[in-house]
Write a protein that holds these residues in place. Structure first.
Motif, PDB file in Angstrom:
ATOM      1  N   ALA A 117       0.883  -1.166   0.000  1.00 53.50           N
ATOM      2  CA  ALA A 117       0.000   0.000   0.000  1.00 53.50           C
ATOM      3  C   ALA A 117       0.919   1.213   0.000  1.00 53.50           C
ATOM      4  O   ALA A 117       1.990   1.196   0.606  1.00 53.50           O
ATOM      5  CB  ALA A 117      -0.889  -0.004   1.236  1.00 53.50           C
ATOM      6  N   HIS A 118       0.499   2.278  -0.681  1.00 54.13           N
ATOM      7  CA  HIS A 118       1.363   3.447  -0.865  1.00 54.13           C
ATOM      8  C   HIS A 118       0.609   4.728  -0.552  1.00 54.13           C
ATOM      9  O   HIS A 118      -0.578   4.858  -0.867  1.00 54.13           O
ATOM     10  CB  HIS A 118       1.850   3.477  -2.326  1.00 54.13           C
ATOM     11  CG  HIS A 118       2.624   4.700  -2.674  1.00 54.13           C
ATOM     12  ND1 HIS A 118       2.087   5.719  -3.426  1.00 54.13           N
ATOM     13  CD2 HIS A 118       3.881   5.081  -2.350  1.00 54.13           C
ATOM     14  CE1 HIS A 118       3.003   6.670  -3.576  1.00 54.13           C
ATOM     15  NE2 HIS A 118       4.088   6.297  -2.930  1.00 54.13           N
ATOM     16  N   GLY A 119       1.302   5.670   0.042  1.00 55.36           N
ATOM     17  CA  GLY A 119       0.733   6.991   0.293  1.00 55.36           C
ATOM     18  C   GLY A 119       1.841   7.990   0.553  1.00 55.36           C
ATOM     19  O   GLY A 119       3.016   7.634   0.640  1.00 55.36           O
ATOM     20  N   TYR A 120       1.444   9.257   0.665  1.00 59.62           N
ATOM     21  CA  TYR A 120       2.440  10.275   0.996  1.00 59.62           C
ATOM     22  C   TYR A 120       1.778  11.477   1.641  1.00 59.62           C
ATOM     23  O   TYR A 120       0.579  11.707   1.496  1.00 59.62           O
ATOM     24  CB  TYR A 120       3.270  10.685  -0.226  1.00 59.62           C
ATOM     25  CG  TYR A 120       2.506  11.295  -1.374  1.00 59.62           C
ATOM     26  CD1 TYR A 120       2.242  12.665  -1.433  1.00 59.62           C
ATOM     27  CD2 TYR A 120       2.080  10.512  -2.432  1.00 59.62           C
ATOM     28  CE1 TYR A 120       1.567  13.218  -2.510  1.00 59.62           C
ATOM     29  CE2 TYR A 120       1.407  11.056  -3.509  1.00 59.62           C
ATOM     30  CZ  TYR A 120       1.152  12.406  -3.549  1.00 59.62           C
ATOM     31  OH  TYR A 120       0.472  12.962  -4.612  1.00 59.62           O
ATOM     32  N   ALA A 121       2.607  12.229   2.369  1.00 59.00           N
ATOM     33  CA  ALA A 121       2.185  13.476   3.006  1.00 59.00           C
ATOM     34  C   ALA A 121       3.047  14.598   2.444  1.00 59.00           C
ATOM     35  O   ALA A 121       4.272  14.442   2.302  1.00 59.00           O
ATOM     36  CB  ALA A 121       2.365  13.388   4.514  1.00 59.00           C
ATOM     37  N   VAL A 122       2.423  15.723   2.159  1.00 60.73           N
ATOM     38  CA  VAL A 122       3.154  16.873   1.630  1.00 60.73           C
ATOM     39  C   VAL A 122       3.706  17.680   2.801  1.00 60.73           C
ATOM     40  O   VAL A 122       2.951  18.196   3.630  1.00 60.73           O
ATOM     41  CB  VAL A 122       2.263  17.741   0.727  1.00 60.73           C
ATOM     42  CG1 VAL A 122       3.021  18.970   0.233  1.00 60.73           C
ATOM     43  CG2 VAL A 122       1.743  16.914  -0.447  1.00 60.73           C
ATOM     44  N   LEU A 123       5.040  17.811   2.850  1.00 55.32           N
ATOM     45  CA  LEU A 123       5.721  18.491   3.945  1.00 55.32           C
ATOM     46  C   LEU A 123       6.107  19.926   3.610  1.00 55.32           C
ATOM     47  O   LEU A 123       6.403  20.712   4.510  1.00 55.32           O
ATOM     48  CB  LEU A 123       6.981  17.711   4.344  1.00 55.32           C
ATOM     49  CG  LEU A 123       6.777  16.236   4.712  1.00 55.32           C
ATOM     50  CD1 LEU A 123       8.117  15.595   5.053  1.00 55.32           C
ATOM     51  CD2 LEU A 123       5.786  16.090   5.847  1.00 55.32           C
TER      52      LEU A 123
END
Length: 182
Positions: A117-123
């Motif tokens: 499973a893949h995801g990301y957060a914008v920093l």
């Protein structure tokens, strides 16, 4: 070797050779022959690009077999925390997460194989993310896991009151209840 291994089988970090001078920089973000020489022989068929603002958390997403996707992720502008969860039941790292900061500045790329499973957060204030896929999007096989599953205990590096999450992502199941045929 441009690919560095992680403790998760098949999960690789690509660090391109960057040529810099007074004009700026140049690097090959993707070269099939370079990848193949390092054991990464993947036929990518689709590119996806997204732009988001600070606090956006996308994921955790994946497609089930037979439409599972390998993803090759990079950041064109800004910085993200890229996160994966191993869904491969026979894997030594099953149910564990891995995260890496990808940015336009560090130019690192992340090869995420099928079964994650893949995801990301914008920093950063904004970020543009581009990723290659080796299988086409297939709505009927899309699946996900709720980003804040306590079992996974992922630190997205975004304060809860600043997180921007879609309704779809807020309604994903916990890891223990997710669809999984890996």
């Amino acid at each position: 070797m441009p690919f560095a291994k992680t403790d998760f089988e098949g999960l690789l970090i690509f660090e391109p050779k960057v040529f810099e001078d007074n004009r700026g920089y140049f690097f090959e973000s993707y070269n099939y022959n370079t990848c193949k020489a390092d054991g990464v022989d993947i036929n990518f068929v689709q590119d996806n690009q997204a732009s988001s603002e600070y606090g956006v958390i996308r994921g955790l997403h994946y497609q089930l077999e037979p439409h599972a996707q390998t993803k090759f992720v990079r950041v064109l502008s800004g910085t993200i925390l890229d996160v994966v969860v191993d869904l491969r039941k026979a894997s030594a790292t099953y149910g564990k997460s891995f995260s890496i900061e990808l940015s336009a500045e560090n130019k690192k790329q992340f090869l995420v194989p099928k079964g994650f499973a893949h995801g990301y957060a914008v920093l950063s204030k904004t970020a543009e993310v581009l990723y290659k896929c080796d299988a086409y999007y297939n709505k009927e096989t899309e699946a996900g896991i709720i980003y804040n599953d306590p079992h996974l205990n992922i630190d997205w590096k975004i304060p809860t009151d600043k997180a921007i999450i879609s309704d779809k992502d807020l309604n994903q199941p916990f890891f223990k209840d997710c669809k999984n045929n890996f």
